[in-house]
Design an enzyme around this catalytic site. Structure first.
Site, PDB file in Angstrom:
ATOM      1  CE1 TYR A 284      -3.536   2.691   0.659  1.00 34.64           C
ATOM      2  CE2 TYR A 284      -2.095   3.396   2.443  1.00 34.64           C
ATOM      3  CZ  TYR A 284      -3.179   3.620   1.614  1.00 34.64           C
ATOM      4  OH  TYR A 284      -3.897   4.794   1.737  1.00 34.64           O
TER       5      TYR A 284
ATOM      6  CE  LYS B 111      -2.707   5.642  -1.239  1.00 39.12           C
ATOM      7  NZ  LYS B 111      -3.836   6.179  -2.037  1.00 39.12           N
TER       8      LYS B 111
END
Length: 301
Positions: free
Chosen positions: A146, A150
């Site tokens: 995750y 980003k």
């Protein structure tokens, strides 16, 4: 008013954003994987269903909307419920498709990045930076899919800004909380430094209303932005009501050699957001509210 396309419109931040922008008089196109049933739609919002990992579908909905700004909030929000490869692929592919389509349409890009890209929250080992507070110059050190998505997403946003000559803003949001949300209160009341697990973001958060205010500031054409900018969007204080440095030291047994924190202030320095967007957090966990924490007050979602 401007036309704003919002992805992830059925999510928590997405629903609040759609309502706020529509209430402000923007023409809003709300995009999610599926359009909501007719009885859950605002009459003044145009809802579309699209798979944003599909390049063609993404360009179709963006081209049809001809937006002045695109707010990209769609993502798998953490790595805990899906295979890591799915989290990374979904978030990066959708970011590329949305930013490429937005840039080709000449639209300003604003999207939800995360403070987790510093290596916080989902790291396997206890995380502590070299100095506190953390700002946008602090090195990004992701180790989970995750957070890595980003970091890559911010590079994609910067590439779209360069290629298409549009402004792009990556909002590095902390844990988003909602009015009436009991999780902060429960965590605060049960907190014991002697037994507490280290917090990846040192008990930081941001109220959804402040997150939406940052979106509104970032899409404002009067906000002078050239190219890509990343900004931290975090509440001014931790949600424990405790001295931040002392609590980190009690839980982790150490502090960075350079630590300049005062009282319960957040470990994240948001001065760039104030300078660039004119944004400051206006809401605190100390605010009293009985508002439902799941949906915005005026939303039908």
């Amino acid at each position: 008013m401007d036309t704003v396309l919002v992805t992830g419109s059925a999510g928590g931040v997405g629903a609040w954003t759609v309502d706020a922008l529509a209430d402000a008089g923007h023409e809003v196109v709300a995009v999610d994987r599926e359009a909501p049933p007719s009885d859950e739609r605002r009459a003044d919002v145009d809802y579309k269903g699209a798979d944003l990992t599909d390049y063609s579908e993404t360009h179709q909905v963006v081209n049809a909307a001809a937006p002045d700004a695109v707010v990209h909030l769609a993502a798998i929000p953490h790595p805990e419920d899906h295979a890591g490869s799915r989290v990374f692929a979904n978030n990066v592919e959708s970011a590329y498709n949305v930013f490429d389509a937005a840039g080709a349409a000449g639209a300003r890009v604003v999207w939800a990045s995360s403070e987790s890209l510093y290596g916080t929250v989902f790291a396997d080992e206890d995380w502590l930076p070299e100095r506190l507070p953390i700002d946008e110059a602090t090195a990004t050190e992701p180790e989970d899919p995750y957070a890595l998505s980003k970091v890559v997403g911010e590079e994609v946003a910067a590439a779209a800004a360069r290629r298409h000559g549009v402004a792009a803003v990556s909002l590095r949001l902390s844990w988003v909380t909602y009015p009436g949300d009991e999780r902060r209160r429960e965590a605060r009341e049960t907190f014991d430094p002697a037994t507490a697990a280290p917090s990846g973001n040192c008990w930081s958060y941001v109220d959804v209303r402040d997150a939406v205010a940052a979106v509104e500031a970032a899409i404002d054409p009067e906000t002078a932005i050239e190219g890509h900018e990343a900004v931290l969007i975090v509440a001014a204080e931790n949600f424990l009501g405790r001295d931040t440095a002392a609590t980190i030291a009690a839980v982790r047994g150490e502090l960075p050699a350079e630590c300049d924190l005062d009282g319960d202030e957040s470990v994240f320095d948001c001065s760039k957001a104030k300078r660039l967007l004119g944004w400051e957090p206006a809401h605190s966990w100390r605010d009293s509210s009985t508002t439902d924490g799941d949906t915005p007050p005026s939303s039908g979602h």
